[in-house]
Design a protein around this motif. Structure first.
Motif, PDB file in Angstrom:
ATOM      1  N   VAL A 116     -49.927 -18.746 -27.381  1.00 30.62           N
ATOM      2  CA  VAL A 116     -51.114 -18.877 -26.524  1.00 30.62           C
ATOM      3  C   VAL A 116     -51.013 -20.127 -25.662  1.00 30.62           C
ATOM      4  CG1 VAL A 116     -53.602 -19.281 -26.516  1.00 30.62           C
ATOM      5  CG2 VAL A 116     -52.631 -17.551 -28.043  1.00 30.62           C
ATOM      6  N   ALA A 117     -50.657 -21.250 -26.291  1.00 25.94           N
ATOM      7  CA  ALA A 117     -50.658 -22.526 -25.575  1.00 25.94           C
ATOM      8  C   ALA A 117     -49.464 -22.688 -24.645  1.00 25.94           C
ATOM      9  CB  ALA A 117     -50.685 -23.669 -26.587  1.00 25.94           C
ATOM     10  N   ALA A 146     -53.592 -15.270 -19.718  1.00 24.30           N
ATOM     11  CA  ALA A 146     -54.878 -14.866 -19.156  1.00 24.30           C
ATOM     12  C   ALA A 146     -55.902 -15.995 -19.222  1.00 24.30           C
ATOM     13  CB  ALA A 146     -55.405 -13.639 -19.897  1.00 24.30           C
ATOM     14  N   VAL A 147     -55.985 -16.647 -20.375  1.00 29.04           N
ATOM     15  CA  VAL A 147     -56.983 -17.716 -20.548  1.00 29.04           C
ATOM     16  C   VAL A 147     -56.769 -18.826 -19.531  1.00 29.04           C
ATOM     17  CG1 VAL A 147     -57.712 -19.574 -22.089  1.00 29.04           C
ATOM     18  CG2 VAL A 147     -57.468 -17.262 -22.971  1.00 29.04           C
ATOM     19  N   LEU A 148     -55.541 -19.301 -19.406  1.00 31.06           N
ATOM     20  CA  LEU A 148     -55.293 -20.415 -18.491  1.00 31.06           C
ATOM     21  C   LEU A 148     -55.373 -19.987 -17.028  1.00 31.06           C
ATOM     22  CD1 LEU A 148     -52.531 -22.372 -20.399  1.00 31.06           C
ATOM     23  CD2 LEU A 148     -54.948 -22.905 -20.178  1.00 31.06           C
ATOM     24  N   TRP A 161     -55.670 -29.629 -19.351  1.00 36.12           N
ATOM     25  CA  TRP A 161     -56.403 -30.133 -20.517  1.00 36.12           C
ATOM     26  C   TRP A 161     -56.662 -29.011 -21.520  1.00 36.12           C
ATOM     27  CZ3 TRP A 161     -56.668 -34.513 -22.678  1.00 36.12           C
ATOM     28  CH2 TRP A 161     -56.723 -35.709 -21.952  1.00 36.12           C
ATOM     29  N   VAL A 162     -56.970 -27.821 -21.027  1.00 40.16           N
ATOM     30  CA  VAL A 162     -57.161 -26.681 -21.928  1.00 40.16           C
ATOM     31  C   VAL A 162     -55.853 -26.356 -22.640  1.00 40.16           C
ATOM     32  CG1 VAL A 162     -57.732 -24.218 -22.050  1.00 40.16           C
ATOM     33  CG2 VAL A 162     -59.065 -25.736 -20.576  1.00 40.16           C
ATOM     34  N   ALA A 163     -54.735 -26.380 -21.901  1.00 41.51           N
ATOM     35  CA  ALA A 163     -53.427 -26.145 -22.516  1.00 41.51           C
ATOM     36  C   ALA A 163     -53.131 -27.204 -23.576  1.00 41.51           C
ATOM     37  CB  ALA A 163     -52.338 -26.150 -21.440  1.00 41.51           C
ATOM     38  N   PHE A 164     -53.498 -28.434 -23.295  1.00 41.00           N
ATOM     39  CA  PHE A 164     -53.301 -29.525 -24.256  1.00 41.00           C
ATOM     40  C   PHE A 164     -54.080 -29.251 -25.544  1.00 41.00           C
ATOM     41  CE2 PHE A 164     -54.356 -33.576 -26.207  1.00 41.00           C
ATOM     42  CZ  PHE A 164     -53.165 -34.297 -26.126  1.00 41.00           C
ATOM     43  N   ALA A 165     -55.345 -28.840 -25.396  1.00 31.56           N
ATOM     44  CA  ALA A 165     -56.175 -28.569 -26.567  1.00 31.56           C
ATOM     45  C   ALA A 165     -55.626 -27.407 -27.399  1.00 31.56           C
ATOM     46  CB  ALA A 165     -57.606 -28.274 -26.130  1.00 31.56           C
ATOM     47  N   LEU A 166     -55.184 -26.353 -26.719  1.00 31.81           N
ATOM     48  CA  LEU A 166     -54.631 -25.203 -27.434  1.00 31.81           C
ATOM     49  C   LEU A 166     -53.357 -25.580 -28.184  1.00 31.81           C
ATOM     50  CD1 LEU A 166     -55.132 -22.451 -24.701  1.00 31.81           C
ATOM     51  CD2 LEU A 166     -56.376 -22.650 -26.861  1.00 31.81           C
ATOM     52  N   THR A 167     -52.523 -26.415 -27.557  1.00 32.60           N
ATOM     53  CA  THR A 167     -51.299 -26.859 -28.217  1.00 32.60           C
ATOM     54  C   THR A 167     -51.622 -27.690 -29.453  1.00 32.60           C
ATOM     55  OG1 THR A 167     -50.202 -26.926 -26.060  1.00 32.60           O
ATOM     56  CG2 THR A 167     -49.098 -28.050 -27.873  1.00 32.60           C
ATOM     57  N   ILE A 186     -54.123 -27.415 -31.432  1.00 32.99           N
ATOM     58  CA  ILE A 186     -54.580 -26.552 -32.526  1.00 32.99           C
ATOM     59  C   ILE A 186     -53.390 -26.051 -33.349  1.00 32.99           C
ATOM     60  CG2 ILE A 186     -55.681 -24.326 -33.024  1.00 32.99           C
ATOM     61  CD1 ILE A 186     -57.463 -24.797 -30.581  1.00 32.99           C
ATOM     62  N   ALA A 187     -52.244 -25.870 -32.709  1.00 38.94           N
ATOM     63  CA  ALA A 187     -51.076 -25.322 -33.399  1.00 38.94           C
ATOM     64  C   ALA A 187     -50.570 -26.225 -34.512  1.00 38.94           C
ATOM     65  CB  ALA A 187     -49.960 -25.058 -32.392  1.00 38.94           C
ATOM     66  N   ILE A 188     -50.930 -27.506 -34.490  1.00 37.01           N
ATOM     67  CA  ILE A 188     -50.470 -28.422 -35.534  1.00 37.01           C
ATOM     68  C   ILE A 188     -51.001 -27.997 -36.902  1.00 37.01           C
ATOM     69  CG2 ILE A 188     -50.646 -30.791 -36.387  1.00 37.01           C
ATOM     70  CD1 ILE A 188     -50.493 -31.772 -33.560  1.00 37.01           C
ATOM     71  N   VAL A 189     -52.219 -27.445 -36.938  1.00 38.80           N
ATOM     72  CA  VAL A 189     -52.844 -27.112 -38.218  1.00 38.80           C
ATOM     73  C   VAL A 189     -52.029 -26.085 -39.004  1.00 38.80           C
ATOM     74  CG1 VAL A 189     -54.918 -26.214 -39.337  1.00 38.80           C
ATOM     75  CG2 VAL A 189     -55.125 -27.723 -37.338  1.00 38.80           C
ATOM     76  N   PRO A 190     -51.746 -24.891 -38.464  1.00 39.41           N
ATOM     77  CA  PRO A 190     -50.913 -23.965 -39.245  1.00 39.41           C
ATOM     78  C   PRO A 190     -49.478 -24.443 -39.410  1.00 39.41           C
ATOM     79  CG  PRO A 190     -51.299 -23.079 -37.040  1.00 39.41           C
ATOM     80  CD  PRO A 190     -52.182 -24.278 -37.191  1.00 39.41           C
ATOM     81  N   ALA A 191     -48.986 -25.275 -38.474  1.00 35.93           N
ATOM     82  CA  ALA A 191     -47.611 -25.766 -38.583  1.00 35.93           C
ATOM     83  C   ALA A 191     -47.423 -26.628 -39.831  1.00 35.93           C
ATOM     84  CB  ALA A 191     -47.230 -26.565 -37.335  1.00 35.93           C
ATOM     85  N   LEU A 192     -48.473 -27.307 -40.267  1.00 36.74           N
ATOM     86  CA  LEU A 192     -48.378 -28.140 -41.465  1.00 36.74           C
ATOM     87  C   LEU A 192     -48.230 -27.315 -42.740  1.00 36.74           C
ATOM     88  CD1 LEU A 192     -51.051 -30.867 -40.605  1.00 36.74           C
ATOM     89  CD2 LEU A 192     -48.552 -31.058 -40.472  1.00 36.74           C
ATOM     90  N   LEU A 193     -48.495 -26.009 -42.648  1.00 33.10           N
ATOM     91  CA  LEU A 193     -48.355 -25.130 -43.809  1.00 33.10           C
ATOM     92  C   LEU A 193     -46.974 -24.500 -43.899  1.00 33.10           C
ATOM     93  CD1 LEU A 193     -51.804 -23.283 -43.596  1.00 33.10           C
ATOM     94  CD2 LEU A 193     -51.193 -25.270 -45.008  1.00 33.10           C
ATOM     95  N   LEU A 194     -46.116 -24.754 -42.921  1.00 33.91           N
ATOM     96  CA  LEU A 194     -44.774 -24.181 -42.936  1.00 33.91           C
ATOM     97  C   LEU A 194     -43.945 -24.787 -44.072  1.00 33.91           C
ATOM     98  CD1 LEU A 194     -44.071 -24.257 -39.099  1.00 33.91           C
ATOM     99  CD2 LEU A 194     -44.316 -22.194 -40.495  1.00 33.91           C
ATOM    100  N   PRO A 195     -42.985 -24.035 -44.598  1.00 39.20           N
ATOM    101  CA  PRO A 195     -42.153 -24.553 -45.687  1.00 39.20           C
ATOM    102  C   PRO A 195     -41.332 -25.748 -45.258  1.00 39.20           C
ATOM    103  CG  PRO A 195     -41.269 -22.477 -44.850  1.00 39.20           C
ATOM    104  CD  PRO A 195     -42.621 -22.648 -44.232  1.00 39.20           C
TER     105      PRO A 195
END
Length: 496
Positions: free
Chosen positions: A296-297, A428-430, A474-480, A482-491
Motif C-alpha cells: 500500500v505504502a 488509488a489512495v495516493l 506525508w500520507v505515504a510516510f504515514a502508511l510506511t 504503519i508497516a513497522i508494527v507487523p514487521a516486528l512480528l517477523l521471525p
C-alpha cells in the motif's frame, strides 16, 4: 516426499555446498526465470509513456486508450490465484513455459493491432501470460532453494522487478520516439524466444500431481474478486475518487467476493484454490500482513515520484525515468546483503531496517517545494531504493521459509494476490489524495495539471503543486510507518 516434490528440489538442494551457498545449478535457474520476469515487469510500465501516442494514432480519447493499461492490469491480477494450482497440477516448468508463450502471443498480436479495441483485447491476453510469469518464477526458485538459501535466491528475482519498474518508462520513451510504439510489444519476442529456449534446457523437471482437481467455485470467487477490487481501486485513482459509483461498486463487490471465497476455503479444508490455513503459520501470517501494508505504502509512493518530476519540475518522460534510476541502484545495492541477512538471522532483523530507510527517503519528499535541491531528492531516491531492496523480497522469503515444500506454489499465489491488492489500494489512495490536494492548492488547473503546461505557467503554479505533492508524500510516510508494527512480528531466527 513425492516424486513431484523431489525432482525440482534434488537438482539444487542436494547439490548445494554444505555452507548453503548458491551453487551453479541454482544460479542458472535464477538466470532463466529472471529473463521471463523482467519481460512481464517491463511491460507493465513500458506502455505508460505511449498512451498519448496510441490515442492519437487510433483517434480515440485517453479515457478509451487507458484500457490498454487497465485491461493488462486486471488480467495480470485476476490470473494470479490460479497459478499455484496450475503449478501443482501440471508442473511449474510446464506452466512457466506456457505463460511465456502466451505472453509472447499477446505481445505479437498487440504489436500488430489495427484498432484500439483489438489492442485492448490483445493486452488482456498478454496480461494473462504476464500475471502467471512472476508467481510461477517465485515458486520455481523457492522450491529449488530450500529454506537455508531463501533470502538470497529471492533477491535474484527482486532485482529485475525493481529495475523493470524504473527502466520501463525510459525504454518506452526511447522506443516510441525512435522506431514507433509497435516495438514496445515486438521487443518481447526475441527476449521470449531466449527465455523459452533456456527454460526448456535448464529448468528442473517438475512432475504434475493429477490427483488435485481445480477448485472451480474458488477460482470464480477469488479471481473475479481480486480483479473487481483492483478495477474499483483503479477507478478511484483515475479521477473518480472513492465516492464514484464505479469505485464503490468495484471495491464493494471485490471485497464481498473475496469474503465469500474465505468462507468457501474454510469449508474445503485444504483443498481450496489458496489454502487459508497457511495463515496459521506465524511467519507466513506476519509476512502476508507486512507485505500488504508495505505494498500500500511503497507502491503508491512509486506512482507519486514520476508525477512529481513531470508535473512540478517539468521533466520529460525520458528524463524522469533517468532521474528515478537511483531507486534501482539502491535496491541493487541492498538486495544481496538483505538476502544474506535474511538467511542468517531472519527477515525480522532486516525488514524493519528497510522500512526505516524508506521512511527517511520519503521524509525528504515531504519537504518539497518548487525549488527543492535535485541532489537531495536524488539521494533520497537512493535511500528509498535501499529500503525497497531490504523489504520486499525478504518478506517473500520469510513467507516461504516457515512452510513445508509442497505448500509453496499456493503460498506464492496468496502472497502475490495480497501484494497486488495492496499495490492497487496504495496507488488509488495516493492518487486521490494528490488529486484533492491539487484541487485545493491549484484549483484553476483542474485536470490540466496532468498535461503539458507552458514553462511560464508551470513556474507560476510550481509552489502550489509542490505543496500538494508534499501532502501526498506525508500520507505515504504515514502508511510506511504503519508497516513497522507487523514487521516486528517477523521471525528473527533463520530456519535451518
Amino acid at each position: 516426499m513425492t516424486r513431484h516434490e523431489m525432482t525440482a528440489h534434488e537438482m539444487t538442494e542436494t547439490a548445494a555446498p554444505a555452507r548453503g551457498g548458491l551453487d551453479r545449478g541454482l544460479v542458472a535457474i535464477g538466470t532463466v526465470v529472471v529473463l521471463g520476469t523482467i519481460m512481464a515487469i517491463l511491460d507493465a510500465t513500458i506502455v505508460n509513456v505511449a498512451t498519448r501516442t496510441l490515442g492519437g494514432d487510433f483517434g480515440v480519447p485517453i479515457s478509451t486508450i487507458q484500457w490498454v493499461l487497465t485491461g493488462y492490469l486486471l488480467a495480470f491480477a485476476g490470473v494470479i490465484p490460479v497459478t499455484g494450482w496450475a503449478s501443482e497440477r501440471f508442473g511449474a516448468k510446464r506452466v512457466w513455459i506456457a505463460a511465456l508463450l502466451l505472453f509472447m502471443a499477446g505481445s505479437a498480436l498487440a504489436g500488430a493491432a489495427w484498432s484500439a479495441g483489438s489492442l485492448i483485447a490483445f493486452r488482456v491476453l498478454q496480461g494473462v501470460g504476464g500475471g502467471m510469469i512472476v508467481p510461477v518464477a517465485q515458486t520455481i526458485l523457492a522450491q529449488a532453494a530450500g529454506p537455508r538459501r531463501m533470502g538470497r535466491v529471492m533477491s535474484l528475482i527482486g532485482l529485475p522487478m525493481m529495475i523493470g519498474s524504473v527502466a520501463g518508462p525510459v525504454i518506452g520513451g526511447l522506443i516510441v520516439s525512435t522506431i514507433g510504439w509497435r516495438w514496445i510489444f515486438f521487443v518481447n519476442l526475441p527476449l521470449g524466444v531466449v527465455a523459452v529456449t533456456a527454460a526448456a534446457r535448464l529448468l528442473p523437471k517438475t512432475d504434475p500431481r493429477p490427483g488435485d482437481r481445480l477448485d472451480l467455485r474458488g477460482l470464480v470467487l477469488l479471481t473475479s474478486g481480486v480483479a473487481t477490487f483492483v478495477y474499483g481501486m483503479s477507478e478511484a485513482g483515475a479521477g473518480g475518487g472513492f465516492g464514484g459509483a464505479r469505485t464503490l461498486i468495484g471495491i464493494g463487490a471485490g471485497a464481498a467476493l473475496v469474503g465469500l471465497y474465505v468462507a468457501h476455503a474454510r469449508r474445503r479444508a485444504g483443498r481450496a484454490l489458496i489454502d487459508i490455513s497457511l495463515f496459521r503459520e506465524r511467519g507466513f501470517a506476519a509476512s502476508a500482513v507486512t507485505t500488504l501494508v508495505v505494498a500500500v505504502a511503497l507502491f503508491g509512493m512509486l506512482v507519486l515520484l514520476p508525477l512529481y518530476w513531470q508535473m512540478v519540475r517539468g521533466e520529460s518522460a525520458l528524463a524522469t525515468g533517468l532521474l528515478l534510476t537511483p531507486q534501482a541502484l539502491g535496491a541493487a545495492a541492498a538486495m544481496p546483503l538483505a538476502g544474506r541477512i535474511t538467511d542468517k538471522a531472519g527477515a525480522g532483523v532486516i525488514v524493519p531496517v528497510g522500512i526505516v530507510l524508506a521512511l527517511l527517503g520519503t521524509a525528504a519528499y515531504t519537504q518539497v517545494d518548487g525549488h527543492a535541491s535535485d541532489a537531495v531528492l536524488v539521494v533520497a531516491l537512493f535511500v528509498i531504493g535501499l529500503g525497497l531492496g531490504a523489504t520486499i523480497m525478504p518478506l517473500m522469503a520469510a513467507a516461504y521459509a516457515s512452510l513445508p515444500h509442497p505448500a509453496i506454489p499456493r503460498a506464492t499465489s496468496a502472497i502475490n494476490a495480497i501484494q497486488r491488492l495492496g499495490a492497487s489500494a496504495g496507488t488509488a489512495v495516493l492518487a486521490v489524495v494528490l488529486q484533492r490536494a491539487i484541487s485545493e492548492d491549484a484549483p484553476r488547473l483542474g485536470a490540466a495539471a496532468l498535461g503539458p503546461l507552458p514553462p511560464s505557467t508551470r513556474g507560476e503554479i510550481a509552489p502550489a503543486l509542490a505543496h500538494a505533492f508534499g501532502q501526498a508524500f506525508w500520507v505515504a510516510f504515514a502508511l510506511t510507518a504503519i508497516a513497522i508494527v507487523p514487521a516486528l512480528l517477523l521471525p528473527r531466527t533463520a530456519r535451518s
